[in-house]
Scaffold this motif. Structure first.
Motif, mmCIF file in Angstrom:
data_model
loop_
_atom_site.group_PDB
_atom_site.id
_atom_site.type_symbol
_atom_site.label_atom_id
_atom_site.label_comp_id
_atom_site.label_asym_id
_atom_site.label_seq_id
_atom_site.Cartn_x
_atom_site.Cartn_y
_atom_site.Cartn_z
ATOM 1 N N GLN A 41 0.829 -1.196 0.000
ATOM 2 C CA GLN A 41 0.000 0.000 0.000
ATOM 3 C C GLN A 41 0.872 1.258 0.000
ATOM 4 O OE1 GLN A 41 -3.348 0.095 2.728
ATOM 5 N NE2 GLN A 41 -3.258 -2.138 2.969
ATOM 6 N N SER A 42 0.681 2.107 -0.988
ATOM 7 C CA SER A 42 1.515 3.310 -1.105
ATOM 8 C C SER A 42 1.285 4.277 0.051
ATOM 9 C CB SER A 42 1.237 4.007 -2.443
ATOM 10 O OG SER A 42 -0.144 4.329 -2.569
ATOM 11 N N ALA A 43 0.069 4.311 0.600
ATOM 12 C CA ALA A 43 -0.247 5.264 1.660
ATOM 13 C C ALA A 43 0.494 4.966 2.958
ATOM 14 C CB ALA A 43 -1.747 5.274 1.910
ATOM 15 N N SER A 46 6.027 7.051 3.786
ATOM 16 C CA SER A 46 6.383 8.458 3.632
ATOM 17 C C SER A 46 7.865 8.533 3.302
ATOM 18 C CB SER A 46 6.099 9.237 4.920
ATOM 19 O OG SER A 46 4.745 9.124 5.283
ATOM 20 N N TRP A 62 2.467 10.401 -5.775
ATOM 21 C CA TRP A 62 2.249 9.277 -6.680
ATOM 22 C C TRP A 62 1.332 9.709 -7.806
ATOM 23 C CZ3 TRP A 62 5.085 4.986 -6.200
ATOM 24 C CH2 TRP A 62 5.647 4.685 -4.958
ATOM 25 N N LEU A 86 -4.486 1.741 -4.915
ATOM 26 C CA LEU A 86 -4.035 1.846 -3.526
ATOM 27 C C LEU A 86 -2.676 1.190 -3.301
ATOM 28 C CD1 LEU A 86 -7.391 1.074 -1.672
ATOM 29 C CD2 LEU A 86 -6.454 3.295 -2.333
ATOM 30 N N GLN A 137 4.629 14.219 8.827
ATOM 31 C CA GLN A 137 4.364 14.254 7.394
ATOM 32 C C GLN A 137 4.733 15.632 6.851
ATOM 33 O OE1 GLN A 137 3.262 11.647 5.582
ATOM 34 N NE2 GLN A 137 2.992 10.288 7.347
#
Length: 421
Positions: A41-43, A46, A62, A86, A137
């Motif tokens: 999952q890219s989310a 960070s 992305w 996702l 973040q």
């Protein structure tokens, strides 16, 4: 261990000497550069880098791609998303600012580092750290696109459009550019698009320009490093569809990519003959500017209101292979442009260069072509889709490099190494 320490020392030292002209550019990686992370999952991830001796979050973005090979937008019914939106897939694009990378981490950190990404441009390298489930973040944003006013604002340039038309580029300002007498000046007159063709015969030619093209903005995707815009255009002549264009804009702090899918429907050949297309940018009184291309040898075009012998020779030389145009104002703004032909191009392409203080070439805000620079495509075939990418890189200067050195530095592939931890 000693060899690794020497490498880290070299990397840290190289950052101090890294030329500023490359630091500000956005680098684009693909999912294939991050193979160990594919399917995840890219989310969850960070990006961090060492800044002032500490691990700090840096912006990333992305960009989804389509199975057909274009930037993906949900509102574009002609394409299909490649992979899972996702998860990290091979076709995904990752945007990072090269200057955000840093030296190797030598201290301990409470962050959960999943991988170390080394990015190399030319002989210079920087490190990014992928942190899983990070608390901190990045909140920085470097570019904005206003869909209501069609205004672009980034940390380095601003561009406005007229009549709510993406093809009617008006004022273009770049940070640090010096206008006449030190006053603020738009670098650009306008963008010029021209489609000419014979209608029911070669001797009855018409020309469609920006005023005849009305792209419809279908979707805008905003991010910290790029604003993505999808627009489509359709043109009819004598009630016959003669032109379809899909444009995908990637607008970044110091660069713009325009992906164009261009089709003259097969039915259009019942109306049009020998269609030709011109794409150019008209400067606003940019006297003494210089232009060099990758395919016209050592010739240099200088904006002075008339065509020199060298400039006339440049116009006779057909474009060959990978290409670029370097344009320098000498007043705090340089541009490197590339027209990358991806699909469908067997048609002749040549340089378009006009240098005339009195010539009128509509659409026009300021009289004269000073200069008008771009590409000319002739004898376009019908029933075939063309796909080309226009890339424009903006900078204050070229850091003392020759145009060829500068182009090679910006256009050379980025090399990466991902090491899981």
């Amino acid at each position: 261990m000693k060899k690794n320490n020497l490498w880290r020392l070299w990397l840290s030292a190289s950052l101090l000497a890294f030329p500023l002209y490359l630091q500000a550019q956005i680098i684009t990686l693909t999912g294939d550069d991050l193979k160990p992370l594919q399917g995840k999952q890219s989310a969850l991830y960070s990006f961090f880098a060492v800044q002032d001796g500490k691990l700090q979050p840096v912006p990333h973005q992305w960009v989804q791609w389509s199975e057909e090979g274009y930037p993906f937008f949900e509102e574009d019914g002609s394409t299909k998303l490649a992979g899972d939106p996702l998860r990290i897939d091979s076709q995904d694009r990752l945007l990072l600012r090269f200057e955000d990378g840093g030296p190797a981490l030598t201290s301990t950190t409470s962050e959960k580092i999943a991988a170390e990404l080394t990015v190399q441009q030319g002989n210079e390298s920087r490190l990014f750290y992928l942190v899983k489930n990070a608390y901190l973040q990045s909140t920085e944003r470097y570019v904005q696109f206003d869909p209501d006013t069609l205004t672009i604002k980034s940390t380095d340039f601003a561009l406005t459009m007229a009549d709510h038309n993406l093809f009617k580029w008006n004022d273009f300002y770049f940070r640090g550019f010096e206008g006449k007498n030190g006053q603020r000046q738009s670098i650009l007159d306008t963008l010029k698009l021209r489609l000419s063709a014979g209608v029911f015969g070669e001797n009855n030619r018409i020309t469609l320009n920006n005023n005849n093209l009305d792209p419809k903005v279908k979707q805008v995707v905003s991010g910290p490093l790029a604003a993505l815009v999808y627009a489509s255009t359709s043109v009819k002549v004598a009630r016959v569809p003669v032109l379809r264009i899909h444009n995908y804009f990637l607008i970044m702090p110091q660069q713009v990519e325009i992906h164009s899918r261009f089709t003259l429907p097969g039915l259009a050949d019942t109306v049009l003959e020998r269609p030709a297309l011109d794409i150019s940018l008209d400067g606003n009184g940019l006297y003494n500017s210089k232009l060099v291309t990758s395919w016209t040898g050592n010739n240099v075009a200088i904006t002075d209101g008339k065509l020199s012998k060298a400039e006339k020779e440049m116009l006779k030389m057909p474009l060959k292979g990978d290409n670029w145009i370097w344009f320098g104002t000498g007043r705090g703004f340089d541009m490197l442009a590339q027209l990358a032909f991806v699909k469908g191009f067997t048609t002749p392409v040549s340089l378009l260069y006009q240098d005339d203080a009195s010539q009128i070439n509509e659409p026009e805000r300021f009289t004269g072509q000073l200069p008008n620079v771009g590409f000319s495509l002739t004898d376009l075939p019908f029933g075939q889709e063309f796909y080309f990418v226009t890339r424009m890189f903006y900078s204050k200067d070229s850091n003392g490099l020759s145009p060829g050195q500068y182009a090679n530095a910006l256009l050379s592939p980025t090399r990466t190494t991902l090491t899981q931890r």
